[in-house]
Enzyme design. Structure first.
Site, PDB file in Angstrom:
ATOM      1  N   THR A 270       0.801  -1.224   0.000  1.00  0.00           N
ATOM      2  CA  THR A 270       0.000   0.000   0.000  1.00  0.00           C
ATOM      3  C   THR A 270       0.837   1.279   0.000  1.00  0.00           C
ATOM      4  OG1 THR A 270      -1.373   1.361   1.472  1.00  0.00           O
ATOM      5  CG2 THR A 270      -0.171  -0.415   2.506  1.00  0.00           C
TER       6      THR A 270
ATOM      7  N   GLU B 268       0.317   3.621   1.849  1.00  0.00           N
ATOM      8  CA  GLU B 268       0.475   4.052   3.251  1.00  0.00           C
ATOM      9  C   GLU B 268       1.906   3.812   3.731  1.00  0.00           C
ATOM     10  OE1 GLU B 268      -1.447   5.331   6.096  1.00  0.00           O
ATOM     11  OE2 GLU B 268      -2.406   6.218   4.358  1.00  0.00           O
TER      12      GLU B 268
ATOM     13  N   TYR C 282      -0.856   0.513  10.995  1.00  0.00           N
ATOM     14  CA  TYR C 282      -1.234  -0.177   9.752  1.00  0.00           C
ATOM     15  C   TYR C 282      -0.086  -0.099   8.736  1.00  0.00           C
ATOM     16  CZ  TYR C 282      -3.389  -0.718   5.138  1.00  0.00           C
ATOM     17  OH  TYR C 282      -3.663  -1.096   3.845  1.00  0.00           O
TER      18      TYR C 282
ATOM     19  N   LYS D 269       2.111  -3.170   7.252  1.00  0.00           N
ATOM     20  CA  LYS D 269       2.131  -3.431   5.806  1.00  0.00           C
ATOM     21  C   LYS D 269       3.561  -3.404   5.247  1.00  0.00           C
ATOM     22  CE  LYS D 269      -1.981  -4.168   4.005  1.00  0.00           C
ATOM     23  NZ  LYS D 269      -2.247  -5.229   3.016  1.00  0.00           N
TER      24      LYS D 269
HETATM   25  O1  G4F Z   1     -10.419   6.898   3.408  1.00  0.00           O
HETATM   26  P1  G4F Z   1      -9.326   6.819   4.422  1.00  0.00           P
HETATM   27  O2  G4F Z   1      -9.699   6.228   5.729  1.00  0.00           O
HETATM   28  O3  G4F Z   1      -8.143   6.045   3.712  1.00  0.00           O
HETATM   29  P2  G4F Z   1      -6.568   5.976   3.987  1.00  0.00           P
HETATM   30  O4  G4F Z   1      -6.249   6.214   5.396  1.00  0.00           O
HETATM   31  O5  G4F Z   1      -5.892   6.830   2.970  1.00  0.00           O
HETATM   32  O6  G4F Z   1      -6.260   4.433   3.680  1.00  0.00           O
HETATM   33  C1  G4F Z   1      -6.820   3.754   2.565  1.00  0.00           C
HETATM   34  O7  G4F Z   1      -5.917   3.789   1.480  1.00  0.00           O
HETATM   35  C2  G4F Z   1      -4.679   3.092   1.708  1.00  0.00           C
HETATM   36  C3  G4F Z   1      -3.854   3.238   0.428  1.00  0.00           C
HETATM   37  O8  G4F Z   1      -3.076   4.410   0.540  1.00  0.00           O
HETATM   38  C4  G4F Z   1      -4.958   1.639   2.054  1.00  0.00           C
HETATM   39  F1  G4F Z   1      -3.788   1.005   2.289  1.00  0.00           F
HETATM   40  C5  G4F Z   1      -5.838   1.573   3.282  1.00  0.00           C
HETATM   41  O9  G4F Z   1      -6.162   0.213   3.569  1.00  0.00           O
HETATM   42  C6  G4F Z   1      -7.137   2.326   2.988  1.00  0.00           C
HETATM   43  O10 G4F Z   1      -7.798   1.666   1.943  1.00  0.00           O
HETATM   44  O11 G4F Z   1      -8.738   8.278   4.699  1.00  0.00           O
HETATM   45  C7  G4F Z   1      -8.279   9.106   3.673  1.00  0.00           C
HETATM   46  C8  G4F Z   1      -7.918  10.469   4.228  1.00  0.00           C
HETATM   47  C9  G4F Z   1      -7.063  10.456   5.501  1.00  0.00           C
HETATM   48  O12 G4F Z   1      -6.067  11.428   5.381  1.00  0.00           O
HETATM   49  C10 G4F Z   1      -8.018  10.843   6.616  1.00  0.00           C
HETATM   50  O13 G4F Z   1      -7.416  11.519   7.702  1.00  0.00           O
HETATM   51  O14 G4F Z   1      -9.135  11.113   4.603  1.00  0.00           O
HETATM   52  C11 G4F Z   1      -8.948  11.761   5.843  1.00  0.00           C
HETATM   53  N1  G4F Z   1     -10.250  11.933   6.495  1.00  0.00           N
HETATM   54  C12 G4F Z   1     -10.816  13.128   6.767  1.00  0.00           C
HETATM   55  N2  G4F Z   1     -11.998  12.943   7.381  1.00  0.00           N
HETATM   56  C13 G4F Z   1     -11.066  10.962   6.893  1.00  0.00           C
HETATM   57  C14 G4F Z   1     -12.178  11.600   7.461  1.00  0.00           C
HETATM   58  N3  G4F Z   1     -10.982   9.621   6.833  1.00  0.00           N
HETATM   59  C15 G4F Z   1     -12.017   8.886   7.313  1.00  0.00           C
HETATM   60  N4  G4F Z   1     -11.956   7.547   7.215  1.00  0.00           N
HETATM   61  N5  G4F Z   1     -13.121   9.490   7.901  1.00  0.00           N
HETATM   62  C16 G4F Z   1     -13.243  10.847   8.008  1.00  0.00           C
HETATM   63  O15 G4F Z   1     -14.238  11.347   8.526  1.00  0.00           O
END
Ligand code: G4F
Length: 343
Positions: free
Chosen positions: A123, A125, A147, A151
């Site tokens: 990933t 990440e 995580y 990974k």
């Molecule tokens: O959608 P996210 O939770 O995805 P994140 O952390 O980028 O991880 C995903 O992608 C990775 C590949 O780079 C995978 F390995 C992993 O398994 C997963 O699929 O968050 C995306 C971004 C972050 O920066 C987070 O801080 O969105 C920001 N965010 C802002 N508000 C939020 C929120 N994330 C979530 N989940 N919920 C919020 O309310």
């Protein structure tokens, strides 16, 4: 007929990959974890075409059994505790599944069928606090969450088994990939589902964390094609799979509201930032610090040149089309919910 074993078969990527492999004439085996209520998740519609085997990434004996039963030619390791935010709550389980689980699967292959090809879902990440822009196969890693750290172990043990045992074991370093089948906890689907609820009157506003985070977002259906291509090469190598563009969470939300016919404007900053519906003046988005992470990955953008050149991988679904598909799907689901509840 080729045989494939998919761990995490009922997740977003597992389901698209299973569809692709079935279309290509594979016999597909999928790992299932026992639960009190059987849940086929995203493969409900093709469950009769998949051979399910009960196993667990933390139980190497169950993985050896899965290899014996499936005699897989190709193993796709997609099983993971994949929600970054939860990895601070359950760092040890995350490591057991996302790190040691990879060794368990590799050992099972080595014991039963060492000539089987192995794909590891690595990933972006792992790049975390990025050391170069854009990120490529040679960019140094700097993970920012339990995580990402787990990974990174999975990535290195895959490389190590390739070099130690001459196994066809490789990683796809996939940047964020989303779809209509994405879990509701991830920011994209949280947004598209909330937008649908706001549009249909079930919700006033959505609360999000860091709006400035930038991600390189593609569609999962395109990305599983890259996984398959990675295992069809003459020699095992690792590949970055990405779009090469990066977009803030704020702009993703703007695009999702637009896809539902709502023009929004943002005002304020930091924890006081909000978005209003331009037509009605109603607040439809607020920042809630409870969604901030202890350490954030601020910017991800990948360079997919190697995958494009060597695998012939092409992305077919654009960012706009992906957002439109996700919003249209959530509008349909929420309408159905309203009808069945007689709201
Ligand atoms: O959608 P996210 O939770 O995805 P994140 O952390 O980028 O991880 C995903 O992608 C990775 C590949 O780079 C995978 F390995 C992993 O398994 C997963 O699929 O968050 C995306 C971004 C972050 O920066 C987070 O801080 O969105 C920001 N965010 C802002 N508000 C939020 C929120 N994330 C979530 N989940 N919920 C919020 O309310």
């Amino acid at each position: 007929m080729k045989r494939a074993l998919i761990t995490g078969v009922n997740g977003q990527d597992g389901s698209y990959l299973a569809e692709l492999l079935l279309e290509n004439g594979y016999e597909v085996y999928g790992l299932m974890r026992r639960k009190s209520v059987v849940d086929y998740g995203n493969v409900e519609h093709i469950k009769d075409k998949i051979n399910f085997i009960y196993a667990d990434m933390q139980d190497v004996v169950s993985l050896i059994r899965a290899m014996r039963i499936s005699q897989a030619d190709e193993v796709y390791n997609l099983a993971a505790q994949s929600f970054v935010a939860t990895s601070w709550d359950t760092p040890c389980t995350t490591a057991d599944i996302d790190a040691v689980g990879v060794t368990n699967m590799l050992e099972a292959i080595r014991v039963v069928k060492p000539e089987a090809k192995f794909y590891q879902a690595s990933t972006s990440e792992m790049f975390g606090k990025v050391q170069a822009i854009p990120q490529t196969e040679t960019t140094p890693f700097y993970p920012r969450s339990p995580y990402g750290v787990a990974k990174l172990y999975g990535y290195w043990i895959t490389k190590n088994y390739r070099e130690s045992y001459d196994m066809y074991a490789c990683s796809g370093i996939l940047f964020n990939h989303e779809s209509e089948r994405r879990g509701l906890e991830f920011v994209t689907r949280k947004i598209t589902n909330s937008v649908a609820r706001i549009k249909l009157g079930l919700l006033d506003h959505v609360e999000l964390g860091n709006l400035d985070a930038k991600r390189d977002w593609g569609h999962s259906k395109d990305y599983v094609k890259a996984m398959w291509l990675i295992l069809q090469q003459d020699k095992p190598e690792d590949y970055v799979v990405a779009t090469g563009t990066t977009i803030t969470v704020r702009d993703f939300a703007k695009a999702a509201f637009k896809a539902a016919g709502i023009e929004v404007e943002f005002e304020g900053s930091g924890v006081d930032e909000i978005a209003k519906d331009k037509a009605t003046g109603k607040v439809v988005l607020k920042v809630n610090p409870k969604f901030f992470r202890p350490a954030e990955v601020e910017l991800l953008v990948g360079d997919p040149s190697k995958a494009e050149k060597e695998l012939g991988w092409v992305r077919e679904i654009s960012f706009d089309e992906m957002v439109e598909r996700m919003v249209a799907n959530d509008l349909k689901l929420v309408e159905k919910e309203i009808k069945s509840a007689n709201l």
